[in-house]
Design an enzyme around this catalytic site. Structure first.
Site, PDB file in Angstrom:
ATOM      1  N   GLU A 238      -9.806  15.905 -79.810  1.00 28.85           N
ATOM      2  CA  GLU A 238      -9.413  14.504 -79.625  1.00 28.85           C
ATOM      3  C   GLU A 238     -10.594  13.636 -79.191  1.00 28.85           C
ATOM      4  O   GLU A 238     -10.413  12.565 -78.621  1.00 28.85           O
ATOM      5  CB  GLU A 238      -8.267  14.426 -78.625  1.00 28.85           C
ATOM      6  CG  GLU A 238      -7.003  15.099 -79.168  1.00 28.85           C
ATOM      7  CD  GLU A 238      -5.827  15.049 -78.221  1.00 28.85           C
ATOM      8  OE1 GLU A 238      -4.725  14.680 -78.660  1.00 28.85           O
ATOM      9  OE2 GLU A 238      -6.006  15.397 -77.031  1.00 28.85           O
TER      10      GLU A 238
ATOM     11  N   TYR B 260       1.110  -1.690 -57.529  1.00 25.15           N
ATOM     12  CA  TYR B 260       0.017  -0.774 -57.870  1.00 25.15           C
ATOM     13  C   TYR B 260      -0.075  -0.552 -59.368  1.00 25.15           C
ATOM     14  O   TYR B 260      -1.164  -0.369 -59.918  1.00 25.15           O
ATOM     15  CB  TYR B 260       0.189   0.536 -57.111  1.00 25.15           C
ATOM     16  CG  TYR B 260       0.179   0.294 -55.624  1.00 25.15           C
ATOM     17  CD1 TYR B 260      -1.015   0.080 -54.948  1.00 25.15           C
ATOM     18  CD2 TYR B 260       1.368   0.207 -54.905  1.00 25.15           C
ATOM     19  CE1 TYR B 260      -1.034  -0.203 -53.589  1.00 25.15           C
ATOM     20  CE2 TYR B 260       1.370  -0.071 -53.555  1.00 25.15           C
ATOM     21  CZ  TYR B 260       0.171  -0.276 -52.897  1.00 25.15           C
ATOM     22  OH  TYR B 260       0.160  -0.570 -51.565  1.00 25.15           O
TER      23      TYR B 260
END
Length: 212
Positions: free
Chosen positions: A73, A119
């Site tokens: 990948e 967050y």
């Protein structure tokens, strides 16, 4: 930072991700930009037991020049680096909750996860969905590159997230926050929820610029 320190940091971070179940078997891969190219996890390796000395090394064009053969990948990482010139690390995981979300129908392709917490807004921002392509398909790299032009984190359908960061630590922390938000998103299915409003999410993003 020296080459050896980059290698040590990669092994430490990868082992931590593996130990906490954020990647399993030989899935997932990470990379770091260095002065003369990139360091990357080798193909077929487990992130739990990487060897600093055998990490794959690529030149600035992405050609394999040292260490073991890089992950299959690699093209995902190179797509992110091409589009995110300030990125110094890329993390790709097959983390359970993020992958589960990537398999759901009816997702907003422009933003697959709501800003359930400050967050998430701070570390991820909008998370586009990249359509499904078979593993290794070059078209997947093109699709990731298109999404990465405007986003440092993307979610690949039926596959998992790819996240770029200003440092390896930033990329790992953002990947962890993405996984936690995906977990919350699934836990809250069917329940009334109150994510951050667009205005609240934008205020957080302006105070703490996301990504790289």
């Amino acid at each position: 930072m020296s080459d050896s320190k980059h290698r040590e940091d990669m092994v430490t971070m990868a082992a931590s991700l593996y130990a906490r179940g954020l990647t399993a078997g030989s899935s997932g891969n990470i990379s770091v930009r260095i002065d003369d190219g990139f360091l990357m996890t080798p193909t077929g390796s487990t992130m739990g037991t990487l060897d600093p000395a055998t990490l794959s090394k690529l030149d600035l064009e992405g050609n394999h020049v040292g260490g073991k053969k890089p992950t299959k990948e690699t093209f995902l990482h190179m797509a992110m680096y091409r589009q995110r010139p300030k990125a110094h690390a890329v993390v790709h995981l097959h983390s359970t909750y993020a992958v589960a979300v990537s398999c759901m129908a009816g997702l907003d392709p422009a933003n697959t996860l709501p800003p359930l917490t400050a967050y998430h807004a701070m570390r991820i921002g909008k998370l586009p969905l990249v359509p499904y392509f078979p593993p290794g398909d070059a078209a997947l790299g093109d699709a990731v590159a298109n999404a990465a032009a405007d986003h440092h984190a993307v979610l690949m359908a039926n596959h998992g997230p790819v996240v770029a960061g200003k440092s390896l630590q930033d990329a790992v922390y953002a990947s962890e926050e993405l996984e936690e938000t995906a977990k919350l998103f699934l836990i809250l299915q069917g329940m009334p929820t109150a994510p951050l409003t667009p205005e609240q999410a934008e205020e957080i993003a302006s105070r703490y610029p996301v990504g790289c």
